[in-house]
Design an enzyme around this catalytic site. Structure first.
Site, PDB file in Angstrom:
ATOM      1  CE  LYS A  44      -7.784  22.586 132.969  1.00 28.02           C
ATOM      2  NZ  LYS A  44      -8.004  23.692 133.707  1.00 28.02           N
TER       3      LYS A  44
HETATM    4  C1  LIG Z   1     -13.452  22.281 127.717  1.00 23.38           C
HETATM    5  C2  LIG Z   1     -13.111  23.111 128.655  1.00 23.38           C
HETATM    6  N1  LIG Z   1     -13.116  24.512 128.607  1.00 23.38           N
HETATM    7  C3  LIG Z   1     -12.593  25.521 129.350  1.00 23.38           C
HETATM    8  C4  LIG Z   1     -12.043  25.364 130.407  1.00 23.38           C
HETATM    9  C5  LIG Z   1     -11.378  26.422 131.321  1.00 23.38           C
HETATM   10  O1  LIG Z   1     -10.134  26.563 131.784  1.00 23.38           O
HETATM   11  P1  LIG Z   1      -9.741  26.965 132.820  1.00 23.38           P
HETATM   12  O2  LIG Z   1      -9.710  25.812 134.134  1.00 23.38           O
HETATM   13  O3  LIG Z   1      -8.149  27.049 132.791  1.00 23.38           O
HETATM   14  O4  LIG Z   1     -10.439  27.952 133.359  1.00 23.38           O
HETATM   15  C6  LIG Z   1     -11.889  23.892 130.813  1.00 23.38           C
HETATM   16  C7  LIG Z   1     -11.228  23.306 131.950  1.00 23.38           C
HETATM   17  O5  LIG Z   1     -11.307  22.251 132.247  1.00 23.38           O
HETATM   18  C8  LIG Z   1     -12.383  22.935 129.810  1.00 23.38           C
HETATM   19  O6  LIG Z   1     -12.551  21.538 130.152  1.00 23.38           O
END
Ligand SMILES: Cc1ncc(COP(=O)(O)O)c(C=O)c1O
Length: 457
Positions: A44
């Site tokens: 992020k």
């Molecule tokens: C630990 C974690 N994994 C996966 C994601 C998913 O990413 P995206 O928001 O780009 O789909 C997030 C998003 O906040 C996250 O904090």
């Protein structure tokens, strides 16, 4: 070694790591994209920097301004480190269930953190998004990041994550596997890779089994950050604009249990400490790899580090309390959880009883209606396990005793009354809405869920 002039330059440029042990016996090459190597510890960081830069360019964020967001952690961490570097104030609204490690990190970066209830229907004034939006509206110079609908979120991955994977695999990547929270990572990275490969690359979304994205019922999940849950009282199921569903070729659904245990395997077998969404994506990648051949190259995105979850997914006590680590007999689990604290004569009833059936079984044992009954966790049918946020009422032996004696605080009496009705004791249930959705009735011991049963619909 690379020399950076600013912390912002240390965002992106993460390595790929070949998974030789997890991938043993599987034909394709499997590489993990190590997003926890970003300076703030997660994928992020890329979205945070991209959104802040876009807001500055658009004139929404000016010197002395305040960055505001509602987030379960990683986006807040990225935003607060970018804000710190660029001289903005950061105010983050996070759900109370966010892993404690992430809350501490937010504060370490200087963010002002407001913890808010998180099992609230969308549109409700107490919903995370409403609280963050209201704060931003009332604060001069504030800018609300809105990662779910902000085009600069997927754009970050279109411009960095996708090109990095294409370059590092020298264009040989055939499959991308990613979890989906806002959808920014999958849409931007997958979108770029599809373009670069003229549509050859297959994009696979790893989704928690109850997530709405792959058609689940929307029940809460333990995998923080990925998937899409739906509060039973929400009237609309709104998906993020950052998620371009047309990029997805295939969904792979993974249970919380498999996600968590795959993350634990990665630590023990590969020396690779990733969080539960990394475990989720890895589990999907391993399943997918079983269907591919030696010409294929799979890249799986690991969004953050297991360090964020040392008190949860990597803690055996947490796993046992929530039913992820258990002997084959769930009633045995409850018995072991209650070890030494079990009031004499309290029966532990078998799993899979409804609360009504449990009270009938208790009555058949000759118990007083006021006797506390510990119900073994009912797993399987609707929810994989009981999520603390799904518990609508709690009953403790003490609250039942107080109810029977007509004493106790009004809150205790109300709670116990609700629980009492759920147990079939026939008392009116103060405060329970007649249209309340089904949930769980839980027995708390020392403030932790020891046992639970489905709440009668
Ligand atoms: C630990 C974690 N994994 C996966 C994601 C998913 O990413 P995206 O928001 O780009 O789909 C997030 C998003 O906040 C996250 O904090």
């Amino acid at each position: 070694m690379t020399v950076h002039e600013s912390v912002l330059d240390a965002i992106g440029g993460t390595p790929l790591l070949r998974l030789r042990r997890l991938g043993a016996g599987l034909s394709p090459r499997i590489y993990a994209k190590l997003e926890f190597q970003n300076i703030g510890g997660s994928v992020k960081d890329r979205a945070a920097l991209s959104m802040v830069r876009a807001a500055e360019t658009a004139g929404h964020l000016r010197p002395g301004g305040t960055v505001v967001e509602g987030t379960s952690g990683n986006t807040g961490i990225g935003l607060s480190l970018v804000a710190a570097q660029l001289g903005y104030r950061s105010v983050i609204f996070a759900p109370t269930a966010t892993a404690a490690e992430k809350i501490s990190l937010l504060r370490a970066y200087g963010a002002e953190v407001h913890l808010v209830a998180d099992f609230v229907p969308r549109g409700h004034p107490d919903h995370l998004a409403s609280r963050a939006a209201d704060f931003a509206a009332a604060t001069p110079g504030a800018w609300l990041a809105q990662q779910y609908d902000n085009p600069a979120n997927p754009a970050a991955h279109r411009e960095s994550t996708g090109p990095e994977i294409w370059a590092d695999t020298k264009g040989t990547v055939t499959h991308l596997v990613s979890s989906v929270g806002t959808g920014g990572t999958l849409s931007g990275t997958g979108g770029h890779l599809k373009e670069a490969s003229s549509g050859r690359i297959r994009v696979v979304a790893a989704d928690p089994e109850h997530s709405r994205y792959a058609g689940g019922d929307g029940a809460l999940k333990y995998v923080e950050g990925a998937g899409h849950a739906l509060h039973p009282d929400s009237t609309e199921d709104i998906w993020p604009e950052a998620f371009d569903t047309s990029v997805v070729d295939q969904y792979v659904r993974v249970s919380d249990r498999e996600a968590i245990f795959t993350a634990r395997r990665a630590a023990r077998e590969e020396g690779l400490l990733t969080g539960a969404t990394g475990g989720l994506a890895l589990a999907a990648a391993l399943r997918l790899a079983g269907t591919l051949d030696a010409d294929d190259t799979v890249v799986v995105v690991l969004p953050d580090s297991g360090r964020n979850y040392l008190s949860t997914c990597f803690d055996d006590g947490w796993l046992t309390r929530l039913g992820f680590l258990e002997p084959p007999d769930p009633a045995g689990t409850v018995r072991s959880l209650l070890a030494g604290r079990e009031p004499a004569g309290v029966p532990i009833l078998p799993a899979s009883l409804t609360a009504g059936e449990a009270i009938a079984a208790a009555a058949a044992l000759g118990l007083e209606p006021t006797a506390p009954v510990f119900l073994a966790l009912d797993r399987g049918t609707r929810h994989g396990t009981v999520h603390p946020r799904e518990v609508r009422a709690v009953v403790t032996p003490e609250s039942l005793r107080q109810l029977a004696a007509g004493s106790g605080s009004p809150e205790d009496a109300a709670l116990a009354g609700v629980a009492y009705q759920a147990l079939g004791a026939g008392e009116p249930a103060p405060g329970r809405r007649p249209d309340a959705a089904p949930g769980f009735l839980a027995v708390l011991v020392d403030g932790r869920i020891a046992a639970a049963a489905p709440w009668p619909a």
